[in-house]
Design a protein around this motif. Structure first.
Motif, PDB file in Angstrom:
ATOM      1  N   GLY A  77       0.792  -1.222   0.000  1.00  0.00           N
ATOM      2  CA  GLY A  77       0.000   0.000   0.000  1.00  0.00           C
ATOM      3  C   GLY A  77       0.823   1.270   0.000  1.00  0.00           C
ATOM      4  N   ARG A  78       2.118   1.185   0.277  1.00  0.00           N
ATOM      5  CA  ARG A  78       2.932   2.389   0.317  1.00  0.00           C
ATOM      6  C   ARG A  78       4.300   2.095  -0.273  1.00  0.00           C
ATOM      7  N   ASN A  79       4.980   3.149  -0.654  1.00  0.00           N
ATOM      8  CA  ASN A  79       6.302   3.028  -1.242  1.00  0.00           C
ATOM      9  C   ASN A  79       7.277   3.881  -0.437  1.00  0.00           C
ATOM     10  N   PHE A  80       8.557   3.783  -0.734  1.00  0.00           N
ATOM     11  CA  PHE A  80       9.551   4.602  -0.063  1.00  0.00           C
ATOM     12  C   PHE A  80       9.416   6.062  -0.516  1.00  0.00           C
ATOM     13  N   VAL A  81       9.817   6.985   0.341  1.00  0.00           N
ATOM     14  CA  VAL A  81       9.696   8.407   0.030  1.00  0.00           C
ATOM     15  C   VAL A  81      10.550   8.786  -1.172  1.00  0.00           C
ATOM     16  N   PHE A  82      11.621   8.033  -1.400  1.00  0.00           N
ATOM     17  CA  PHE A  82      12.512   8.339  -2.528  1.00  0.00           C
ATOM     18  C   PHE A  82      12.219   7.476  -3.753  1.00  0.00           C
ATOM     19  N   ALA A  83      11.102   6.758  -3.747  1.00  0.00           N
ATOM     20  CA  ALA A  83      10.748   5.875  -4.862  1.00  0.00           C
ATOM     21  C   ALA A  83      10.247   6.680  -6.056  1.00  0.00           C
ATOM     22  N   ASN A  84      10.003   5.989  -7.152  1.00  0.00           N
ATOM     23  CA  ASN A  84       9.588   6.640  -8.394  1.00  0.00           C
ATOM     24  C   ASN A  84       8.105   6.997  -8.425  1.00  0.00           C
ATOM     25  N   THR A  85       7.300   6.202  -7.741  1.00  0.00           N
ATOM     26  CA  THR A  85       5.851   6.415  -7.748  1.00  0.00           C
ATOM     27  C   THR A  85       5.304   6.206  -6.342  1.00  0.00           C
ATOM     28  N   GLU A  86       4.106   6.686  -6.112  1.00  0.00           N
ATOM     29  CA  GLU A  86       3.480   6.485  -4.809  1.00  0.00           C
ATOM     30  C   GLU A  86       3.088   5.027  -4.615  1.00  0.00           C
ATOM     31  N   GLU A  87       2.562   4.421  -5.666  1.00  0.00           N
ATOM     32  CA  GLU A  87       2.126   3.031  -5.570  1.00  0.00           C
ATOM     33  C   GLU A  87       3.233   2.092  -6.051  1.00  0.00           C
ATOM     34  N   PRO A  88       3.639   1.115  -5.218  1.00  0.00           N
ATOM     35  CA  PRO A  88       4.681   0.179  -5.641  1.00  0.00           C
ATOM     36  C   PRO A  88       4.349  -0.546  -6.942  1.00  0.00           C
ATOM     37  N   ARG A  89       3.083  -0.828  -7.193  1.00  0.00           N
ATOM     38  CA  ARG A  89       2.712  -1.606  -8.374  1.00  0.00           C
ATOM     39  C   ARG A  89       2.988  -0.874  -9.676  1.00  0.00           C
ATOM     40  N   HIS A  90       3.246   0.424  -9.595  1.00  0.00           N
ATOM     41  CA  HIS A  90       3.552   1.207 -10.795  1.00  0.00           C
ATOM     42  C   HIS A  90       5.008   1.683 -10.807  1.00  0.00           C
ATOM     43  N   ASP A  91       5.770   1.256  -9.847  1.00  0.00           N
ATOM     44  CA  ASP A  91       7.174   1.677  -9.752  1.00  0.00           C
ATOM     45  C   ASP A  91       7.995   0.915 -10.795  1.00  0.00           C
ATOM     46  N   PRO A  92       8.602   1.613 -11.772  1.00  0.00           N
ATOM     47  CA  PRO A  92       9.320   0.903 -12.840  1.00  0.00           C
ATOM     48  C   PRO A  92      10.496   0.075 -12.345  1.00  0.00           C
ATOM     49  N   GLN A  93      11.145   0.499 -11.266  1.00  0.00           N
ATOM     50  CA  GLN A  93      12.267  -0.296 -10.756  1.00  0.00           C
ATOM     51  C   GLN A  93      11.790  -1.615 -10.162  1.00  0.00           C
ATOM     52  N   LEU A  94      10.692  -1.563  -9.432  1.00  0.00           N
ATOM     53  CA  LEU A  94      10.143  -2.802  -8.871  1.00  0.00           C
ATOM     54  C   LEU A  94       9.600  -3.704  -9.969  1.00  0.00           C
ATOM     55  N   LEU A  95       8.968  -3.105 -10.958  1.00  0.00           N
ATOM     56  CA  LEU A  95       8.447  -3.900 -12.071  1.00  0.00           C
ATOM     57  C   LEU A  95       9.578  -4.581 -12.839  1.00  0.00           C
TER      58      LEU A  95
END
Length: 401
Positions: free
Chosen positions: A263-281
């Motif tokens: 439900g949340r991502n790191f403050v320095f991540a690319n997006t608010e939602e992890p499911r849309h974070d390109p690095q995680l994807l």
């Protein structure tokens, strides 16, 4: 009975339901602490007589190909990796039964396979003798009507779950014999003390035999791996990597669910939602590709197994085909291990610290893979492959190749 067995086909509704049942039971047992063995899964497998899938149609069996069997193993491992590992000795024994020459004793065990009986094994001993040396402290001594079996075996994979157990020991004349006896015969004790970091419910611990009566008809000659007419033992090696491929498929699924559910991502991540974070994807994509590659490698190596087994069943062991199958199995091991273990660690890159909680159980993928791969050191396989490539030296004729 044989008609029902023969109707068992890959991808059938019965197989699909079985896989779902095993996966659901594995999840339930993990949620309950992970100490309960997969007894329900083995009961369901016996009910479906899944151990008979390689029995030829001419003998009333389903007549699955090796490729179909390995696809099943991958599916089973995705559901619960302990389950196909439990069946490893069984499927190897079935292949041996259907290689020439045929004997009346083999026919008796073939009928048991068709009935749905499962066979475990007790080969290895914890002793000072080199691993793979076919000289045992366990003994079969002459007695009225047959033999008395005494000894202590370790790595008794599947023994507690089976109906019969195959035991290898030194016979009265010094020759090695294999005895096949019911698992509940007087004098057989299943200690079930396997405490490995992974594959924890495979019944791979100690079995003790104390004056176990063995009839002459319950023995099979042990064929030295160095004999030219004996098949190599690459099948049980490749089998382990099929289990690994199923684990990697489950790993990719768990990693995707982990990112999807955060439900949340790191403050320095690319997006608010992890499911849309390109690095995680990107990490998920790597895990997906690794699982695909593992399945492809195993399936390619299974083709060589198919050729070797077909020859052995039809006209006898073909040393060249056996060697080719061993080469492919060794390549699979060397190619898969590092990338698989790296993938199993990367799941924590997409989950954060909460993914390391014991309740999440995500460490099981690495532990199971590490345990599977520890059966035979990859360095020896890599050396043998290099010696073949550079010097044309065939792979060793030993039980681990």
């Amino acid at each position: 009975m044989s008609t029902l067995v023969a109707a068992l086909r890959p991808g059938s509704a019965e197989i699909t339901a079985l896989l779902a049942e095993i996966a659901a039971d594995a999840a339930r047992r993990r949620d309950a602490g992970g100490t309960e063995p997969p007894d329900a899964a083995i009961t369901a497998i016996k009910r479906l007589r899944l151990g008979s899938v390689r029995v030829p149609e001419s003998d009333g069996g389903p007549g699955w190909s090796i490729a179909e069997l390995f696809d099943l193993l991958i599916d089973l491992a995705e559901a619960d990796p302990d389950v196909p590992h439990i069946l490893r000795i069984h499927y190897g024994f079935v292949e041996e039964l259907y290689r020439l020459p045929h004997t009346e004793r083999k026919l008796a065990w073939q009928r048991e396979v068709l009935r749905g009986s499962l066979f475990g094994g007790a080969l290895t001993e914890l002793s000072s003798k080199p691993v793979g040396n076919y000289d045992y402290e366990s003994t079969l001594t002459a007695a009225s009507g047959g033999y008395l079996l005494n000894g202590r075996k370790f790595y008794s994979t599947g023994a507690r779950y089976g109906d019969f157990i195959r035991v290898t020991a030194n016979g009265p004349d010094g020759a090695v014999l294999s005895a096949v006896v019911p698992v509940d015969r007087a004098g057989v004790e299943h200690v079930d003390d396997w405490d490995g970091i992974g594959q924890r419910h495979t019944s791979s611990g100690t079995t003790v035999f104390t004056d176990v009566a063995v009839a002459e008809a319950e023995t099979l000659p042990f064929r030295d791996p160095a004999a030219k007419d004996r098949p190599r033992q690459s099948f049980p090696q490749l089998y382990l990597y099929a289990v690994a491929a199923g684990i990697l498929r489950a790993l990719a699924t768990d990693a995707a669910a982990l990112v999807r559910g955060r439900g949340r991502n790191f403050v320095f991540a690319n997006t608010e939602e992890p499911r849309h974070d390109p690095q995680l994807l990107a990490v998920i994509g790597e895990l997906d590709a690794t699982a695909f590659a593992a399945e492809a490698v195993v399936r390619a190596a299974a083709v060589a197994q198919e050729a070797a087994f077909a020859a052995a069943r039809a006209s006898g062991v073909d040393p060249e085909l056996e060697h080719a199958a061993s080469v492919q199995a060794a390549r699979a091991k060397v190619a898969l291990e590092d990338v698989a273990l790296r993938a199993a660690g990367r799941i924590f890159d997409v989950g954060g610290a909460s993914a390391t909680r014991a309740a999440a159980g995500l460490d099981r993928h690495w532990r199971n893979l590490r345990t599977l791969f520890s059966h035979n050191p990859a360095a020896y396989k890599a050396r043998a492959l290099g010696n073949l490539r550079v010097n044309g030296e065939p792979l060793p004729v030993a039980g681990h190749f």
